[in-house]
Design an enzyme around this catalytic site. Sequence first.
Site, short mmCIF file in Angstrom:
data_model
loop_
_atom_site.label_atom_id
_atom_site.label_comp_id
_atom_site.label_asym_id
_atom_site.label_seq_id
_atom_site.Cartn_x
_atom_site.Cartn_y
_atom_site.Cartn_z
N MET A 1 0.84 -1.20 0.00
CA MET A 1 0.00 0.00 0.00
C MET A 1 0.87 1.25 0.00
O MET A 1 0.41 2.34 0.35
CB MET A 1 -0.93 0.00 1.20
CG MET A 1 -1.91 -1.18 1.19
SD MET A 1 -3.40 -0.86 2.13
CE MET A 1 -2.73 -0.65 3.77
N GLY A 2 2.15 1.10 -0.33
CA GLY A 2 3.04 2.26 -0.36
C GLY A 2 3.46 2.67 1.04
O GLY A 2 3.38 1.87 1.98
N HIS B 1 9.00 -3.42 4.04
CA HIS B 1 8.74 -3.67 2.61
C HIS B 1 10.04 -3.97 1.86
O HIS B 1 10.09 -4.86 1.01
CB HIS B 1 8.09 -2.44 1.96
CG HIS B 1 6.78 -2.03 2.55
ND1 HIS B 1 6.64 -0.89 3.30
CD2 HIS B 1 5.55 -2.60 2.49
CE1 HIS B 1 5.37 -0.76 3.68
NE2 HIS B 1 4.69 -1.79 3.21
N GLY C 1 4.59 -10.33 4.38
CA GLY C 1 5.28 -10.26 5.67
C GLY C 1 4.53 -11.04 6.74
O GLY C 1 3.30 -11.00 6.81
N LYS D 1 4.45 -10.12 9.59
CA LYS D 1 3.83 -9.04 10.38
C LYS D 1 2.30 -9.14 10.34
O LYS D 1 1.63 -8.92 11.33
CB LYS D 1 4.30 -7.70 9.80
CG LYS D 1 3.49 -6.48 10.16
CD LYS D 1 3.79 -6.02 11.55
CE LYS D 1 3.17 -4.69 11.93
NZ LYS D 1 1.84 -4.42 11.45
N ASP D 2 1.75 -9.47 9.17
CA ASP D 2 0.30 -9.62 9.02
C ASP D 2 -0.01 -11.11 8.96
O ASP D 2 -0.29 -11.66 7.89
CB ASP D 2 -0.17 -8.87 7.77
CG ASP D 2 0.10 -7.39 7.88
OD1 ASP D 2 -0.63 -6.71 8.60
OD2 ASP D 2 1.08 -6.90 7.27
N VAL E 1 10.21 -7.30 10.30
CA VAL E 1 11.34 -6.40 10.57
C VAL E 1 10.94 -5.48 11.72
O VAL E 1 9.82 -4.94 11.72
CB VAL E 1 11.72 -5.59 9.32
CG1 VAL E 1 12.83 -4.60 9.62
CG2 VAL E 1 12.11 -6.51 8.18
P1 AMP Z 1 1.27 -2.99 3.48
O1 AMP Z 1 1.88 -1.94 2.61
O2 AMP Z 1 1.12 -2.58 4.91
O3 AMP Z 1 0.04 -3.61 2.88
O4 AMP Z 1 2.34 -4.17 3.52
C1 AMP Z 1 2.81 -4.78 2.34
C2 AMP Z 1 3.53 -6.04 2.72
O5 AMP Z 1 4.64 -5.72 3.56
C3 AMP Z 1 2.64 -7.01 3.52
O6 AMP Z 1 2.88 -8.33 3.07
C4 AMP Z 1 3.12 -6.82 4.93
O7 AMP Z 1 2.94 -7.95 5.74
C5 AMP Z 1 4.60 -6.53 4.71
N1 AMP Z 1 5.16 -5.84 5.87
C6 AMP Z 1 4.68 -4.72 6.47
N2 AMP Z 1 5.42 -4.41 7.55
C7 AMP Z 1 6.40 -5.36 7.63
C8 AMP Z 1 7.48 -5.60 8.54
N3 AMP Z 1 7.71 -4.81 9.58
N4 AMP Z 1 8.27 -6.68 8.32
C9 AMP Z 1 8.03 -7.50 7.26
N5 AMP Z 1 7.04 -7.33 6.38
C10 AMP Z 1 6.23 -6.27 6.56
#
Ligand code: AMP
Length: 279
Positions: free
Chosen positions: A27-28, A34, A144, A146-147, A173
């Site tokens: 989502m940027g 990321h 990640g 994370k989710d 991370v």
């Molecule tokens: P998002 O932009 O929040 O939708 O995240 C995009 C991808 O990055 C998703 O697969 C998240 O799980 C991953 N992500 C977000 N934060 C982290 C983190 N701290 N460590 C590893 N992956 C992450």
Amino acid sequence: MQTIYSFSELRSVRASMHGSFGLIPTMGALHVGHASLVERARQECNYIGASIFVNPAQFGVGEDFGKYPRTLEHDLALLESLGTDIVFIPSVETIYPPGYQTWVDVANVTAPLEGKCRPEHFRGVTTVVAKLLNAFTPSKAYFGQKDAQQVVVLKRMVRDLNFSVELMVCPTVREVDGLAVSSRNAYLLPAERQAATILHRALCAAKEKYDGGERNAEMLRAAMQSMLKKEPLALAQYVSAADPETLGELDRIEKGVLLSLAVRIGKTRLIDNFLVGDQ
Ligand code: AMP
């Protein structure tokens, strides 16, 4: 790096790329979390592509869709520096054109945890990821840990709908004090940023019990709750010690356990998790 805005352009550029392809949906507001996904994809695939789309369908009414951080220039520079071949930046109308009415809905594993707090959330996630998988046809897609629930839900969707993609799960991370890196950390005021370390400390408290031999899941949930109570700025939405595949709450832990929690720190909602034990 090629910047692409439409599905037709994406299809034609993608058709010219032979060999393995890695997709990183985002989502940027890109950060080191990321970047770790992009770096892993870069190591493993001939071509890599990222998407940047703040997906309105995965935000509930009253959630932060409008104020979600948007840092496109920074994101493009970061992706370019990491060797990304293509970046797809669709508009909302490109993903959901007028008359749009098709949704991907995964059943059971979307019900607890995040699904309970954010009822429409996963339907938005699975729909947009299904569209991205169809358009990019990647060999691997990177997500990640994370989710954690998102990963479980997407694995289920990939199996159930026979997508021929391998889902790659990358470790969370963290900042040096343990806080999981997140685009939403930008919302935290200084005192809240300090308080936000309570999520990681709660998970560590539960893991310590597990490592000490505790196999009663309720005791692990209690360890997280009592740590969270020490932080006056923290308001727990849930704490969970669940089966890593079904996401059902456990009584006794036989193999692994997914420890997870969602906590409000002021107006900001944060999530984190540890996957513990044999999977
Ligand atoms: P998002 O932009 O929040 O939708 O995240 C995009 C991808 O990055 C998703 O697969 C998240 O799980 C991953 N992500 C977000 N934060 C982290 C983190 N701290 N460590 C590893 N992956 C992450």
